[in-house]
Design a protein around this motif. Structure first.
Motif, PDB file in Angstrom:
ATOM      1  N   ASN A  10       0.816  -1.219   0.000  1.00  0.00           N
ATOM      2  CA  ASN A  10       0.000   0.000   0.000  1.00  0.00           C
ATOM      3  C   ASN A  10       0.847   1.267   0.000  1.00  0.00           C
ATOM      4  O   ASN A  10       0.353   2.348  -0.305  1.00  0.00           O
ATOM      5  N   SER A  11       2.133   1.110   0.360  1.00  0.00           N
ATOM      6  CA  SER A  11       3.053   2.250   0.322  1.00  0.00           C
ATOM      7  C   SER A  11       3.798   2.321  -1.011  1.00  0.00           C
ATOM      8  O   SER A  11       4.797   3.036  -1.144  1.00  0.00           O
ATOM      9  N   ASP A  12       3.333   1.515  -1.982  1.00  0.00           N
ATOM     10  CA  ASP A  12       3.896   1.512  -3.334  1.00  0.00           C
ATOM     11  C   ASP A  12       5.351   1.041  -3.343  1.00  0.00           C
ATOM     12  O   ASP A  12       6.169   1.517  -4.135  1.00  0.00           O
ATOM     13  N   GLU A  13       5.663   0.111  -2.457  1.00  0.00           N
ATOM     14  CA  GLU A  13       7.017  -0.449  -2.403  1.00  0.00           C
ATOM     15  C   GLU A  13       7.027  -1.840  -3.038  1.00  0.00           C
ATOM     16  O   GLU A  13       6.031  -2.565  -2.999  1.00  0.00           O
ATOM     17  N   LYS A  14       8.182  -2.195  -3.596  1.00  0.00           N
ATOM     18  CA  LYS A  14       8.327  -3.494  -4.249  1.00  0.00           C
ATOM     19  C   LYS A  14       8.837  -4.522  -3.238  1.00  0.00           C
ATOM     20  O   LYS A  14       9.751  -4.240  -2.457  1.00  0.00           O
ATOM     21  N   ILE A  15       8.269  -5.719  -3.297  1.00  0.00           N
ATOM     22  CA  ILE A  15       8.509  -6.728  -2.261  1.00  0.00           C
ATOM     23  C   ILE A  15       9.087  -7.988  -2.886  1.00  0.00           C
ATOM     24  O   ILE A  15       8.530  -8.534  -3.855  1.00  0.00           O
ATOM     25  N   LEU A  16      10.192  -8.467  -2.335  1.00  0.00           N
ATOM     26  CA  LEU A  16      10.823  -9.712  -2.759  1.00  0.00           C
ATOM     27  C   LEU A  16      10.673 -10.733  -1.639  1.00  0.00           C
ATOM     28  O   LEU A  16      11.092 -10.477  -0.508  1.00  0.00           O
ATOM     29  N   ILE A  17      10.079 -11.865  -1.949  1.00  0.00           N
ATOM     30  CA  ILE A  17       9.896 -12.944  -0.973  1.00  0.00           C
ATOM     31  C   ILE A  17      10.721 -14.144  -1.432  1.00  0.00           C
ATOM     32  O   ILE A  17      10.504 -14.662  -2.535  1.00  0.00           O
ATOM     33  N   ILE A  18      11.673 -14.574  -0.625  1.00  0.00           N
ATOM     34  CA  ILE A  18      12.517 -15.719  -0.972  1.00  0.00           C
ATOM     35  C   ILE A  18      12.296 -16.838   0.041  1.00  0.00           C
ATOM     36  O   ILE A  18      12.538 -16.659   1.237  1.00  0.00           O
ATOM     37  N   ARG A  19      11.829 -17.986  -0.451  1.00  0.00           N
ATOM     38  CA  ARG A  19      11.614 -19.162   0.386  1.00  0.00           C
ATOM     39  C   ARG A  19      12.728 -20.178   0.129  1.00  0.00           C
ATOM     40  O   ARG A  19      13.327 -20.205  -0.938  1.00  0.00           O
ATOM     41  N   ASN A  20      12.966 -21.028   1.092  1.00  0.00           N
ATOM     42  CA  ASN A  20      14.075 -21.983   0.979  1.00  0.00           C
ATOM     43  C   ASN A  20      13.777 -23.162   0.058  1.00  0.00           C
ATOM     44  O   ASN A  20      14.704 -23.814  -0.423  1.00  0.00           O
ATOM     45  N   THR A  21      12.516 -23.472  -0.159  1.00  0.00           N
ATOM     46  CA  THR A  21      12.157 -24.623  -1.001  1.00  0.00           C
ATOM     47  C   THR A  21      11.128 -24.218  -2.045  1.00  0.00           C
ATOM     48  O   THR A  21      10.385 -23.247  -1.872  1.00  0.00           O
ATOM     49  N   VAL A  22      11.081 -24.988  -3.118  1.00  0.00           N
ATOM     50  CA  VAL A  22      10.094 -24.738  -4.167  1.00  0.00           C
ATOM     51  C   VAL A  22       8.686 -24.904  -3.609  1.00  0.00           C
ATOM     52  O   VAL A  22       7.784 -24.119  -3.918  1.00  0.00           O
ATOM     53  N   GLU A  23       8.501 -25.922  -2.773  1.00  0.00           N
ATOM     54  CA  GLU A  23       7.170 -26.172  -2.216  1.00  0.00           C
ATOM     55  C   GLU A  23       6.677 -24.972  -1.408  1.00  0.00           C
ATOM     56  O   GLU A  23       5.506 -24.581  -1.501  1.00  0.00           O
ATOM     57  N   LYS A  24       7.551 -24.373  -0.596  1.00  0.00           N
ATOM     58  CA  LYS A  24       7.171 -23.190   0.183  1.00  0.00           C
ATOM     59  C   LYS A  24       6.873 -22.003  -0.728  1.00  0.00           C
ATOM     60  O   LYS A  24       5.929 -21.241  -0.480  1.00  0.00           O
ATOM     61  N   ALA A  25       7.672 -21.836  -1.760  1.00  0.00           N
ATOM     62  CA  ALA A  25       7.458 -20.719  -2.693  1.00  0.00           C
ATOM     63  C   ALA A  25       6.112 -20.859  -3.396  1.00  0.00           C
ATOM     64  O   ALA A  25       5.362 -19.881  -3.531  1.00  0.00           O
ATOM     65  N   VAL A  26       5.798 -22.073  -3.850  1.00  0.00           N
ATOM     66  CA  VAL A  26       4.524 -22.311  -4.539  1.00  0.00           C
ATOM     67  C   VAL A  26       3.356 -22.089  -3.581  1.00  0.00           C
ATOM     68  O   VAL A  26       2.346 -21.477  -3.941  1.00  0.00           O
ATOM     69  N   HIS A  27       3.497 -22.575  -2.341  1.00  0.00           N
ATOM     70  CA  HIS A  27       2.434 -22.383  -1.344  1.00  0.00           C
ATOM     71  C   HIS A  27       2.178 -20.894  -1.098  1.00  0.00           C
ATOM     72  O   HIS A  27       1.016 -20.452  -1.046  1.00  0.00           O
ATOM     73  N   THR A  28       3.247 -20.117  -0.959  1.00  0.00           N
ATOM     74  CA  THR A  28       3.113 -18.674  -0.739  1.00  0.00           C
ATOM     75  C   THR A  28       2.452 -18.007  -1.940  1.00  0.00           C
ATOM     76  O   THR A  28       1.577 -17.144  -1.786  1.00  0.00           O
ATOM     77  N   TYR A  29       2.864 -18.396  -3.131  1.00  0.00           N
ATOM     78  CA  TYR A  29       2.286 -17.819  -4.352  1.00  0.00           C
ATOM     79  C   TYR A  29       0.786 -18.097  -4.431  1.00  0.00           C
ATOM     80  O   TYR A  29      -0.013 -17.206  -4.754  1.00  0.00           O
ATOM     81  N   ARG A  30       0.389 -19.315  -4.134  1.00  0.00           N
ATOM     82  CA  ARG A  30      -1.029 -19.673  -4.192  1.00  0.00           C
ATOM     83  C   ARG A  30      -1.842 -18.887  -3.157  1.00  0.00           C
ATOM     84  O   ARG A  30      -3.004 -18.573  -3.395  1.00  0.00           O
ATOM     85  N   GLU A  31      -1.225 -18.581  -2.025  1.00  0.00           N
ATOM     86  CA  GLU A  31      -1.912 -17.804  -0.995  1.00  0.00           C
ATOM     87  C   GLU A  31      -2.104 -16.345  -1.403  1.00  0.00           C
ATOM     88  O   GLU A  31      -3.084 -15.708  -0.999  1.00  0.00           O
ATOM     89  N   LEU A  32      -1.174 -15.815  -2.210  1.00  0.00           N
ATOM     90  CA  LEU A  32      -1.167 -14.384  -2.494  1.00  0.00           C
ATOM     91  C   LEU A  32      -1.691 -14.007  -3.873  1.00  0.00           C
ATOM     92  O   LEU A  32      -2.072 -12.851  -4.093  1.00  0.00           O
ATOM     93  N   LYS A  33      -1.715 -14.939  -4.815  1.00  0.00           N
ATOM     94  CA  LYS A  33      -1.967 -14.557  -6.215  1.00  0.00           C
ATOM     95  C   LYS A  33      -3.361 -13.974  -6.442  1.00  0.00           C
ATOM     96  O   LYS A  33      -3.549 -13.167  -7.353  1.00  0.00           O
ATOM     97  N   ASP A  34      -4.340 -14.376  -5.638  1.00  0.00           N
ATOM     98  CA  ASP A  34      -5.687 -13.835  -5.816  1.00  0.00           C
ATOM     99  C   ASP A  34      -5.875 -12.493  -5.111  1.00  0.00           C
ATOM    100  O   ASP A  34      -6.827 -11.764  -5.384  1.00  0.00           O
ATOM    101  N   LYS A  35      -4.968 -12.161  -4.218  1.00  0.00           N
ATOM    102  CA  LYS A  35      -5.069 -10.916  -3.461  1.00  0.00           C
ATOM    103  C   LYS A  35      -4.321  -9.766  -4.138  1.00  0.00           C
ATOM    104  O   LYS A  35      -4.718  -8.604  -4.039  1.00  0.00           O
ATOM    105  N   TYR A  36      -3.217 -10.102  -4.819  1.00  0.00           N
ATOM    106  CA  TYR A  36      -2.384  -9.082  -5.450  1.00  0.00           C
ATOM    107  C   TYR A  36      -2.292  -9.363  -6.948  1.00  0.00           C
ATOM    108  O   TYR A  36      -2.054 -10.494  -7.367  1.00  0.00           O
ATOM    109  N   ASP A  37      -2.435  -8.320  -7.749  1.00  0.00           N
ATOM    110  CA  ASP A  37      -2.443  -8.486  -9.200  1.00  0.00           C
ATOM    111  C   ASP A  37      -1.044  -8.643  -9.787  1.00  0.00           C
ATOM    112  O   ASP A  37      -0.796  -9.524 -10.603  1.00  0.00           O
ATOM    113  N   ASP A  38      -0.143  -7.784  -9.378  1.00  0.00           N
ATOM    114  CA  ASP A  38       1.183  -7.708  -9.994  1.00  0.00           C
ATOM    115  C   ASP A  38       2.159  -8.594  -9.232  1.00  0.00           C
ATOM    116  O   ASP A  38       2.964  -8.124  -8.423  1.00  0.00           O
TER     117      ASP A  38
END
Length: 334
Positions: A10-38
């Motif tokens: 909401n402050s117009d900042e760019k966010i980088l999220i790095i997870r240690n495993t592919v499974e964690k990264a995919v889980h995080t993406y699935r949780e966020l993809k419907d909430k955030y467009d970009d």
């Protein structure tokens, strides 16, 4: 995590999220993809073609507002984001990840959030070292969060005579490593010594040593290409563009027969792509083998080399994924 992301998004900042495993990264993406467009997901289980497309988006003038990744972005990609949310990892990996934010000059500050978990390091990094590292960060001083960490300047002294209340990451690293001990694996040492000094070792002796080392001279699993296309590749370049490198350990992990979910099979055999060559031509075609063959890559390479009955040379190229095991959005996942 959602509250942190919301605040910075909401402050117009760019966010980088790095997870240690592919499974964690995919889980995080699935949780966020419907909430955030970009938002964009990238990890090591995308095809070479899709990964290049994602990297072009990341390097463009208008990169995604949120990137979710694994170690694939630790180095080699010129990122300049505002916020890092990362799993607890080894000190060197965390420093590399922090290097992706607030890279431009000036008084701009970056924000770093480190996610703790019950399994420090997620089985990828040394758990004891990761735990010491996190404890050291939290104990920079008695009030924990009152000092800022300077991740760019490797100095053991207080930065700017402590006027800015900063401490260098080098001080934290030294404290985290000061009680670390080096454990020598005597059996591993002996096997490498046999390879180094055994001038008269036969091919079978060398192969036996490699198999005892887990199939690889490196402390990692062998990577095998998995073709994700729907049709047989036209040529080798088509195969390369549409393949994903997957570790042997991942394919045959635990007892869940992951290869059944991941790989194309028929009559309990695994599909592989091979070069079939006779006296007139060479073509790429499917060939089915027993799963046990894949566990011994040396047999996969040498055992299928020649089919004397049909007078054909058979050169293995890759495994073949099930049609529904891969998507351009998520990648290859069992």
């Amino acid at each position: 995590m959602i509250k942190i992301i919301d605040s910075h998004y909401n402050s117009d900042e760019k966010i980088l999220i790095i997870r240690n495993t592919v499974e964690k990264a995919v889980h995080t993406y699935r949780e966020l993809k419907d909430k955030y467009d970009d938002i964009l997901l990238i990890h090591g289980r995308f095809t070479d073609l899709d990964r290049r497309e994602k990297l072009l988006k990341i390097k463009s003038r208008n990169p995604p507002r949120i990137i979710i990744a694994t170690q694939i972005l630790e180095a080699g990609v010129n990122l300049d984001y505002d916020v890092l949310i990362t799993d607890a990892a080894s000190p060197s990996s965390v420093v590399q990840r922090v290097g992706r934010i607030a890279r431009s000059c000036g008084n701009r500050n970056g924000y770093v959030y480190i996610i703790k978990s019950e399994t420090f390091g997620d089985g990828i990094y040394n758990g004891d070292l990761v735990k010491r590292f996190i404890e050291t960060i939290l104990s920079v001083d008695e009030k924990c969060y009152t000092r800022r960490i300077e991740w760019r300047i490797p100095s053991e002294k207080d930065i700017n005579n402590n006027k800015d209340n900063k401490v260098s990451f080098l001080t934290i690293l030294n404290k985290a490593y000061e009680d670390a001990r080096i454990n020598i694996d005597s059996e591993l040492y002996t096997r490498f010594r046999d390879l180094a000094v055994g001038a008269m070792l036969s091919h079978k002796d060398i192969n036996d040593i490699i198999i005892k080392l887990g199939g690889n001279l490196l402390h990692a699993s062998i990577l095998l290409p998995v073709f994700t296309g729907n049709d047989t590749p036209k040529d080798v370049q088509d195969l390369i563009n549409n393949s994903v490198l997957i570790s042997l350990n991942y394919i045959f992990s635990s007892n869940d027969k992951k290869y059944d979910k991941l790989l194309k099979t028929r009559d309990n055999k695994i599909a592989i792509l091979v070069y079939l060559c006779d006296k007139e031509r060479c073509i790429i075609d499917e060939y089915y083998v027993e799963p046990t063959i894949i566990r011994d890559p040396s047999f996969l390479i040498y055992g299928l080399r020649r089919d004397e009955k049909d007078y054909k040379i058979i050169s293995p190229l890759s495994l073949v994924a099930k049609p529904d095991a891969y998507s351009k959005d998520i990648g290859l996942l069992a």
